[in-house]
Write a protein that holds these residues in place. Structure first.
Motif, PDB file in Angstrom:
ATOM      1  N   LYS A 191     -29.815 -10.426  33.425  1.00 55.40           N
ATOM      2  CA  LYS A 191     -30.087  -9.674  34.706  1.00 55.40           C
ATOM      3  C   LYS A 191     -31.565  -9.826  35.066  1.00 55.40           C
ATOM      4  N   ARG A 194     -35.734  -5.957  36.787  1.00 53.94           N
ATOM      5  CA  ARG A 194     -35.551  -4.439  37.415  1.00 53.94           C
ATOM      6  C   ARG A 194     -34.439  -3.801  36.918  1.00 53.94           C
ATOM      7  N   GLN A 195     -33.242  -4.556  37.012  1.00 54.81           N
ATOM      8  CA  GLN A 195     -31.876  -4.012  36.368  1.00 54.81           C
ATOM      9  C   GLN A 195     -31.781  -3.918  34.876  1.00 54.81           C
ATOM     10  N   SER A 196     -32.343  -4.912  34.065  1.00 57.73           N
ATOM     11  CA  SER A 196     -32.670  -4.746  32.927  1.00 57.73           C
ATOM     12  C   SER A 196     -33.292  -3.639  32.291  1.00 57.73           C
ATOM     13  N   HIS A 198     -33.897  -0.794  34.005  1.00 54.97           N
ATOM     14  CA  HIS A 198     -33.095   0.345  34.401  1.00 54.97           C
ATOM     15  C   HIS A 198     -32.079   0.634  33.377  1.00 54.97           C
TER      16      HIS A 198
END
Length: 332
Positions: A191, A194-196, A198
């Motif tokens: 990912k 940022r997604q990782s 989060h």
């Protein structure tokens, strides 16, 4: 620990061998019972085991025959269980064994142990980490939580796999996080950063909510999320991007006779970093003297920390002060 070791061996065995072990145990049990009930007719335990196998297999040589009512009751129980066991019961047991192994490999079974390591996220880094832990500390049990992996063979990786989302309490409860010794959350590199991050922070919050004291090592990819991870309850932050950037710089800039990457890998595999407060008797002493004194204790000091700042390979005459933290390498 001995029982756990036997269980690990048992689960690694092929199904046919597992069934053979079960048959041997059952026949040995009945052989021992008939020996106790009729010691004259069955003078040794082996004679009883032989009779149990012959009777359970319905061969019936007749060389050993129980004569007392107690012995005949044992024989009836053996016939009722033995014949069925070698037929229907073996089928039922093999089905249950296969189902248990499938559930274990598919990550559906809860972990019942304690003082274990929990790894969240399956990737090449955690795969190699499992190998290192298994080599250095074979007695440590490992639980792997991953939501994308659907199958993991225990024969290939000695871990208890749990399929699920580590941000959910029910999944963490299956991993018995309340009794874990340490938790590692690896970044999901499939990912964006940022997604990782989060997901890492949400997992940290979930773990901390289920265990207030367990050390949590969290891998964060972007600097702006470090503070959030610390607020979420992470004990240690692994800044993998910072580490790789520094390593890239060394590989591009080092002397041709050096191998920075291989050097660091070997250090991490063979030694461990250690922090300790400067001993009182070494306060106000030069670094070279401190280095020599600590070498006598098998600690290779290469720097110190003062007021949060690192001083690596300082000048030999640099004076160390009270509350300085020595940074050293020690053997595992």
């Amino acid at each position: 620990m001995y029982i756990r070791f036997l269980k690990q061996i048992y689960y690694r065995l092929p199904t046919a061998l597992k069934l053979l072990v079960t048959i041997l145990f059952l026949m040995a049990f009945f052989g021992f019972l008939i020996h106790l009930a009729e010691p004259v007719q069955f003078p040794t335990v082996f004679d009883g085991i032989w009779w149990a196998f012959i009777t359970g297999a319905t061969v019936g040589y007749g060389d050993y025959v129980p004569l007392t009512p107690t012995g005949r009751i044992i024989a009836i129980l053996l016939i009722l269980t033995g014949g069925g066991f070698l037929g229907f019961y073996i089928t039922s047991l093999s089905t249950a064994t296969v189902k248990h192994e499938q559930n274990l490999e598919n990550g559906k079974l809860p972990f019942k142990g304690s003082n274990h390591f929990i790894f969240i996220g399956w990737n090449e880094r955690t795969r190699q980490l499992i190998d290192i832990v298994a080599e250095k500390h074979p007695s440590i049990r490992i639980v792997l939580i991953d939501r994308t992996l659907h199958h993991l063979s225990y024969q290939e990786f000695p871990v208890h796999f749990i399929n699920g989302d580590a941000t959910e309490d029910s999944v963490l409860e299956k991993a018995n996080v309340a009794h874990a010794d340490r938790v590692l959350i690896s970044a999901d590199i499939t990912k964006n950063e940022r997604q990782s991050d989060h997901f890492t922070i949400l997992s940290t919050i979930a773990v901390r909510g289920n265990n207030e004291k367990v050390p949590i090592v969290a891998e964060i990819l972007s600097k702006i999320q470090i503070e959030n991870a610390l607020r979420a309850g992470a004990t240690t932050i692994i800044r993998s991007n910072d580490f790789m950037s520094g390593l890239f710089f060394h590989e591009l800039s080092h002397r041709k006779t050096a191998t920075p990457f291989e050097d660091i890998i070997q250090i991490l595999r063979q030694q461990q970093f250690s922090h300790m407060t400067l001993p009182k008797e070494l306060e106000d002493q030069p670094f070279n003297l401190v280095l020599n004194e600590m070498l006598k204790k098998e600690n290779l000091v290469f720097g110190f920390i003062r007021e949060g700042n690192y001083y690596v390979h300082p000048e030999s005459e640099h004076i160390l002060m009270k509350d300085d933290i020595l940074v050293s390498l020690t053997r595992w």
